[in-house]
Write an enzyme that holds these catalytic residues in place. Structure first.
Site, short mmCIF file in Angstrom:
data_model
loop_
_atom_site.label_atom_id
_atom_site.label_comp_id
_atom_site.label_asym_id
_atom_site.label_seq_id
_atom_site.Cartn_x
_atom_site.Cartn_y
_atom_site.Cartn_z
CG ASN A 467 61.37 34.60 33.16
OD1 ASN A 467 60.76 34.75 32.10
ND2 ASN A 467 61.81 35.63 33.86
CB CYS A 468 60.22 34.20 39.00
SG CYS A 468 61.44 33.13 39.78
CB ALA A 469 63.65 37.47 40.29
CB THR A 470 67.03 34.16 39.98
OG1 THR A 470 66.26 33.47 40.98
CG2 THR A 470 67.41 35.54 40.48
NE ARG A 471 62.93 30.71 41.88
CZ ARG A 471 62.04 30.59 42.85
NH1 ARG A 471 61.70 29.40 43.27
NH2 ARG A 471 61.48 31.65 43.38
#
Length: 538
Positions: A467-471
């Site tokens: 995952n990254c910040a929102t995904r």
């Protein structure tokens, strides 16, 4: 290959999340030690207030002074396929081993490599201290390479079975043993090649300084336009945290010179021209407002209340803390044209600000960077620059609104609230209201994760998850086993991106919790049967 690069870029965001709070602490502490703000008496060395603020400031520097170590340890959280904690331990030991090898080889054969290890590890020497080890200053680049290499070893050999009499060396120990011997040639190659890389970086810095406004435009455009691919981390990372623009990275350099710059009456652009490469946050603070207003204005009147409910939190997230993906993905999937225009306007705004003398460390939002690290400390001697920035920014807010509104109406783009429900972005609340369901499971990340797992085709269809910040970034075995994008949106996702066997599910800022729940469900499928889709989100 692209999915692996995207996975790597997403993993970089884990350590990056540590910087906003640390930046706020350092910025506010430096401001409170500035005589221009608190007076001469409170900044005297023997003053209790000054001593307490200094102690707090030193705590804030912990993140910035150890960036290579933090990146090395943080990346396995996103890259390791199992036992992330043990992978972090293996990387930490291996990264330190690599640096010890560099130190020993450099001290013994420094003349062969053309490196003077007898020099002090100061700026310009090419050397640094990492955990007390004098080593080559490879910045976050070396940390990322070694971390990625050791994590790959972990993913391949962590679960390998050894003969019974060698059982004590299984797992993390086996990974560290293999990495130990791999670090020897890595250290040799680093000493052989990194001094040449440093020369190249110096040439790049000279080019960027001479490129001026053109360099700022290209940098900012790439930083925005690559967001859908996840590759934007590789654009801003070397500038903000690495040596691409200035030694040590813009983030650290700006914080180190914050008090000096704030007390100088000379134009900031002359003091720190490299600060033009950290203006991409202006599109978050100013552009996001114009985008949201255009999306709201062009929605059907009867849908504007619902659209506002979708846009207000997303816009506030972008403006206050610089996380733009919830807002940008609201229109990206419906119209890539709008996103391309957004990238052009963002680059143009940053470039125009730079031309008029605006520089600084402004890649985030109001709360984490603009106010504590720029506007407040710089206002006394550089108020003109602040007002210039705000004036240009507000002008671009209006320009964003006019351009987005015109494009949406001209091409009849199906942005939220402009057409039937099947093209409208749904929140979990919308989904529940449409079915009259209000059970507690809808408020649980466990329920949402279970729904996502079913929509992804089950645990057996997932090769890796990140995952990254929102995904959520997921590599699948068979994309055909997944359900439609509407199924993910019904579960609360803002959108879905599919490329090959890779899928990105736009979840929101609670994505780390969703990922943790997904991984827990994947580990115990027999004791965590998947509920039907309607139950998972009901």
């Amino acid at each position: 290959m692209l999915s692996q690069i995207q996975r790597f870029g997403g993993a970089m965001f884990t350590p990056v999340l540590l910087f906003p709070f640390a930046g706020m602490v350092v910025g506010l502490a430096i401001m409170l030690q500035n005589p221009l703000f608190v007076g001469e008496a409170l900044t005297a060395p023997d003053n209790l207030f000054a001593q307490i603020i200094h102690i707090i400031e030193e705590g804030g520097w912990a993140v910035f002074r150890n960036m290579p170590l933090i990146f090395a340890v943080g990346l396995p959280i996103g890259l390791a396929r199992q036992a992330q904690g043990r992978a972090c331990l293996a990387v930490l030991i291996s990264f330190l081993t690599w640096n010890y090898f560099i130190n020993a080889m450099g001290m013994t054969w420094g003349h062969f490599f053309g490196v003077n290890f007898a020099a002090d590890p100061v700026a310009g020497s090419g050397l640094t201290l990492i955990a007390g080890i004098k080593t080559l200053d490879t910045s976050i680049i070396g940390a990322i390479v070694i971390s990625g290499l050791v994590t790959a070893i972990h993913n391949r050999y962590y679960e390998k079975s050894l003969p019974v009499f060698l059982g004590i060396f299984q797992g993390t120990s086996f990974v560290v043993i293999i990495a130990f011997f791999v670090m020897i040639p890595c250290a040799w190659l680093t000493l052989l090649g990194w001094p040449k890389v440093q020369m190249g970086i110096e040439s790049l810095q000279a080019f960027l300084r001479s490129a001026g406004a053109l360099g700022v435009w290209v940098y900012t455009f790439l930083e925005r336009i690559l967001i859908p691919t996840g590759l934007h981390h590789f654009v801003y990372g070397p500038f903000i945290f690495g040596p691409a623009a200035v030694e040590g990275g813009i983030q650290v350099y700006w914080a180190q010179h914050l008090q000096e710059f704030s007390q100088s009456a000379a134009p900031l652009k002359s003091l720190f021209p490299e600060g033009g490469f950290a203006l991409h946050g202006n599109s978050k603070v100013f552009g996001s407002v114009g985008i949201a207003l255009a999306l709201w204005y062009t929605a059907a009147p009867e849908n504007r209340v619902k659209v506002a409910g979708l846009l207000i939190p997303a816009t506030l997230t972008a403006v206050l803390v610089g996380i733009t993906e919830p807002l940008e993905f609201t229109f990206l999937f419906i119209s890539p044209l709008l996103f391309a225009v957004h990238a052009v306007l963002a680059a143009t705004m940053a470039t125009l600000m730079y031309v008029f003398g605006v520089v600084g460390n402004m890649g985030g939002g109001l709360l984490d960077q603009f106010l504590p690290q720029n506007w407040i400390p710089m206002f006394h001697n550089h108020a003109g620059m602040v007002f210039t920035q705000i004036g240009i920014g507000c002008g671009f807010t209006a320009l964003y609104f006019v351009v987005f509104r015109a494009l949406i109406l001209r091409f009849d783009l199906k942005t939220p609230g402009r057409a039937e429900s099947d093209i409208k972005l749904y929140s979990k609340a919308d989904y529940r209201a449409a079915r009259g369901q209000t059970t507690a499971a809808a408020h649980s990340t466990v329920g949402q994760a279970a729904g996502f797992l079913q929509a992804l085709g089950g645990a057996e269809n997932i090769e890796s998850i990140n995952n990254c910040a929102t995904r959520l970034r997921i590599t699948l075995i068979d994309m055909a086993q997944t359900q439609s994008d509407d199924a993910f949106k019904a579960l609360g996702a803002h959108g879905v991106v599919r490329r090959g066997n890779g899928i990105q599910v736009i979840v929101g800022l609670h994505v780390p919790q969703v990922r943790d729940q997904l991984e827990s469900l994947m580990k115990t499928p027999s004791t965590n049967p998947l509920s039907p889709m309607t139950e998972a989100v009901s």
